[in-house]
Design a protein around this motif. Structure first.
Motif, short mmCIF file in Angstrom:
data_model
loop_
_atom_site.label_atom_id
_atom_site.label_comp_id
_atom_site.label_asym_id
_atom_site.label_seq_id
_atom_site.Cartn_x
_atom_site.Cartn_y
_atom_site.Cartn_z
N ALA A 135 0.72 -1.28 0.21
CA ALA A 135 -0.11 -0.19 0.02
C ALA A 135 0.85 1.19 0.08
N PRO A 136 1.89 1.41 0.98
CA PRO A 136 2.63 2.48 0.88
C PRO A 136 3.36 2.63 -0.66
N PHE A 137 3.70 1.47 -1.10
CA PHE A 137 4.48 1.53 -2.52
C PHE A 137 3.60 2.14 -3.49
N TYR A 138 2.50 1.71 -3.56
CA TYR A 138 1.56 2.28 -4.58
C TYR A 138 1.14 3.72 -4.33
N SER A 139 0.82 4.04 -3.18
CA SER A 139 0.64 5.47 -2.89
C SER A 139 1.69 6.37 -3.44
N ASP A 140 2.87 5.82 -3.26
CA ASP A 140 3.91 6.59 -3.80
C ASP A 140 4.19 6.85 -5.17
N LYS A 141 3.91 5.65 -5.64
CA LYS A 141 4.12 5.58 -6.96
C LYS A 141 3.17 6.43 -7.70
N TYR A 142 1.93 6.68 -7.40
CA TYR A 142 1.06 7.44 -7.95
C TYR A 142 1.34 9.02 -7.60
N GLN A 143 2.07 9.18 -6.36
CA GLN A 143 2.64 10.64 -5.97
C GLN A 143 4.00 10.88 -6.97
N LYS A 144 4.47 9.75 -7.84
CA LYS A 144 5.65 9.88 -8.44
C LYS A 144 6.72 9.92 -7.51
N LYS A 145 6.60 9.28 -6.58
CA LYS A 145 8.05 9.39 -5.42
C LYS A 145 8.41 8.00 -5.40
N THR A 146 8.71 7.37 -6.35
CA THR A 146 9.40 6.14 -6.34
C THR A 146 10.55 6.10 -7.40
N ILE A 147 11.36 5.09 -7.38
CA ILE A 147 12.34 5.08 -8.48
C ILE A 147 12.22 3.84 -9.52
N LEU A 148 12.37 4.14 -10.62
CA LEU A 148 12.04 3.13 -11.74
C LEU A 148 13.14 2.16 -11.93
N ALA A 149 13.06 0.83 -12.12
CA ALA A 149 14.02 0.02 -12.05
C ALA A 149 14.97 0.32 -13.04
N GLY A 150 14.86 0.93 -14.23
CA GLY A 150 15.74 1.34 -15.26
C GLY A 150 16.65 2.49 -14.59
N GLU A 151 16.28 3.05 -13.50
CA GLU A 151 17.32 4.20 -12.94
C GLU A 151 18.38 3.36 -12.51
N LEU A 152 18.19 2.05 -12.15
CA LEU A 152 19.70 1.56 -11.50
C LEU A 152 20.81 1.45 -12.58
N LEU A 153 20.35 1.77 -13.88
CA LEU A 153 21.20 1.65 -15.01
C LEU A 153 22.09 3.07 -15.14
N TYR A 154 21.69 3.98 -14.31
CA TYR A 154 22.28 5.38 -14.32
C TYR A 154 22.63 5.89 -13.14
N PRO A 155 23.67 5.52 -12.55
CA PRO A 155 24.13 5.52 -11.06
C PRO A 155 23.91 7.08 -10.64
N ASP A 156 24.58 7.95 -11.47
CA ASP A 156 24.50 9.62 -10.71
C ASP A 156 23.18 9.96 -10.61
N HIS A 157 22.40 9.63 -11.76
CA HIS A 157 21.20 10.18 -11.57
C HIS A 157 20.50 9.61 -10.50
N LEU A 158 20.61 8.19 -10.38
CA LEU A 158 19.98 7.34 -9.21
C LEU A 158 20.28 8.11 -7.79
N LYS A 159 21.39 8.54 -7.38
CA LYS A 159 21.79 8.73 -6.33
C LYS A 159 21.20 10.08 -5.98
N GLU A 160 21.12 11.14 -6.76
CA GLU A 160 20.55 12.42 -6.77
C GLU A 160 19.06 11.99 -6.39
N HIS A 161 18.34 11.23 -7.12
CA HIS A 161 16.94 10.92 -7.02
C HIS A 161 16.64 10.38 -5.61
N LEU A 162 17.47 9.48 -5.31
CA LEU A 162 17.35 8.71 -3.85
C LEU A 162 17.59 9.55 -2.88
#
Ligand code: GDP
Length: 424
Positions: A135-162
């Motif tokens: 439930a917290p996951f889907y709430s955050d997904k619809y708030q656009k406050k999650t990380i997409l799996a593909g972002e793992l392939l872009y470490p600099d961008h990922l760190k900033e987003h996290l």
């Protein structure tokens, strides 16, 4: 049939995993399109017995490509554990037969924590969450406050987003719940121990699926839970946080242009329900104990005893309608063999009126079941492989349900093994 969805008609645990395992031999691609590791599909085949939580059930068939679509709650820790457990039983899992959508959102370490904190805050009003963070996951997904799996392939961008998400989420953890904050070190450990492991499986599954469609490949869409747990059509608020209906399959799979030709709705020959919420046909006492023991009704993920009852025609007919099922698989018929008379919930009484319509969720608490009885067959049917092998009383039971729910029952399952099935 080119594209088929296998979905649950009731509250989940209907035996979808065994049906997907059976039917995958006819398909090239199997996709999980919603939900997370909060439920389990049990599959028994030549490799052994498996409780799959997130992995698609087509992994056991050589040549089948399995996809975790953008609609799933992708928990890297649980997924990696599951991959290790399944491979340790001799089932190969490689980037060739498992592909993770780069557009699937990641279930982050704080989602499970938040699930537990909120259930504890709700105390006796809790929803019966499996505390897997869904439930917290889907709430955050619809708030656009999650990380997409593909972002793992872009470490600099990922760190900033996290870092941005961490700062925001710690406000909730510390100020709302008084819990400890998550640190960047916690997240780095999570990246190394779980995310790095699943990285090789991440790719543009949308492009893969468009090509598969162009090549005329046959696709199987595998749902989790059932119609009555669907976020929009289920027993709100005791639903899951995603859409378990077949209509969501094109969206959650990564192939929005897909046309679903057949919807196989899985119905159990009696009812079970895990967790809280209204369950109109519920049995209690010795009668319930006997059915629970006969069907071994304990949660695949949590081990919790499931609530049990007779088949509920009102809820099942509604489930068939919202799933737009074109064919039904009736499972666990063998479990009813011990009963002299088989109870069936045929209608509800709501506010003093009999009805065969599934009520609005707020009315479910006051609904009373109308129970009728059919003759039992009192013999072992687990060896039946043809319709004619079933005793007359068992055939009548199937035909009665079919006539009431308005959909052909094309499969009758009489055991958990792959071949314990009657195809009509
Ligand atoms: P799912 O989440 O819908 O796949 O359902 P579960 O895996 O939670 O529950 C189904 C359980 O019933 C599993 O343990 C299956 O092995 C078992 N099962 C499925 N079909 C049959 C059947 O026809 N007879 C019996 N006895 N067990 C079955």
């Amino acid at each position: 049939m080119a594209n088929t969805a296998i979905v649950g008609i009731n509250w989940g645990d209907e035996g979808k995993g065994r049906m997907v395992d059976l039917l995958t031999s006819d398909y090239d691609v199997v996709i999980r399109y919603q939900g997370g590791g909060n439920a389990g599909h049990t599959v028994i085949n030549e490799y052994g017995k498996f409780a799959l939580h997130l992995l698609p059930s087509g992994l056991f068939r050589p040549g089948v490509v399995n996809i975790l679509g953008n609609g799933v709650a992708l928990d890297p820790e649980n997924l990696w554990e599951e991959i290790q457990s399944v491979t340790s039983q001799g089932v190969p899992i490689t980037p060739e037969n498992l592909k993770i959508s780069d557009r699937a959102s990641l279930l982050l370490p704080w989602h499970r924590t938040l699930d537990g904190l909120e259930e504890a805050r709700l105390a006796d009003k809790k929803f019966g969450s499996t505390k897997q963070g869904i439930a917290p996951f889907y709430s955050d997904k619809y708030q656009k406050k999650t990380i997409l799996a593909g972002e793992l392939l872009y470490p600099d961008h990922l760190k900033e987003h996290l870092e941005t998400l961490l700062e925001w989420k710690n406000l909730t953890l510390t100020r709302v719940y008084g819990a400890d904050p998550v640190t960047m070190e916690d997240l780095e450990a999570w990246l190394v121990n779980a995310c790095e492991k699943i990285k090789p499986f991440i790719c543009d599954t949308g492009a893969f699926l468009r090509q598969a469609q162009a090549d005329g490949k046959k696709i199987l869409f595998e749902a989790q839970l059932g119609a009555l747990r669907d976020l929009d059509y289920g027993i709100h608020p005791y639903t899951t946080s995603s859409n378990a209906i077949a209509a969501y399959a094109p969206v959650g799979s990564g192939l929005p242009s897909a046309k679903i030709d057949e919807v196989v709705g899985v119905v159990k020959a009696y009812s079970t329900c895990v967790g809280e919420g209204p369950f109109v046909c519920e049995m209690f006492g010795e009668e319930a104990e006997a059915l629970r023991a006969a069907g071994f009704e304990y949660g695949a993920k949590t081990g919790r005893p499931r609530r049990v009852g007779p088949i509920d025609i009102v809820a099942t007919r509604y489930g068939v309608q919202v799933q737009a099922a074109t064919n039904i698989a009736l499972t666990k018929m063998d479990v009813l063999s011990y009963m002299d008379k088989i109870p069936v919930c045929t209608r509800y009484i709501v506010k003093g009126q009999e009805t065969d319509q599934f009520p609005f969720p707020a009315l479910l608490d006051q609904a009373q079941p109308v129970i009728e009885f059919m003759d039992g067959w009192k013999c072992d049917i687990s060896g039946a492989r043809k319709w004619e092998d079933l005793p007359e009383a068992a055939r009548k039971y199937v035909e009665y349900i079919e006539s009431q729910i308005g959909c052909h029952i094309g499969y009758v399952s009489v055991g958990p093994e792959r071949d314990s099935i009657i195809i009509r």
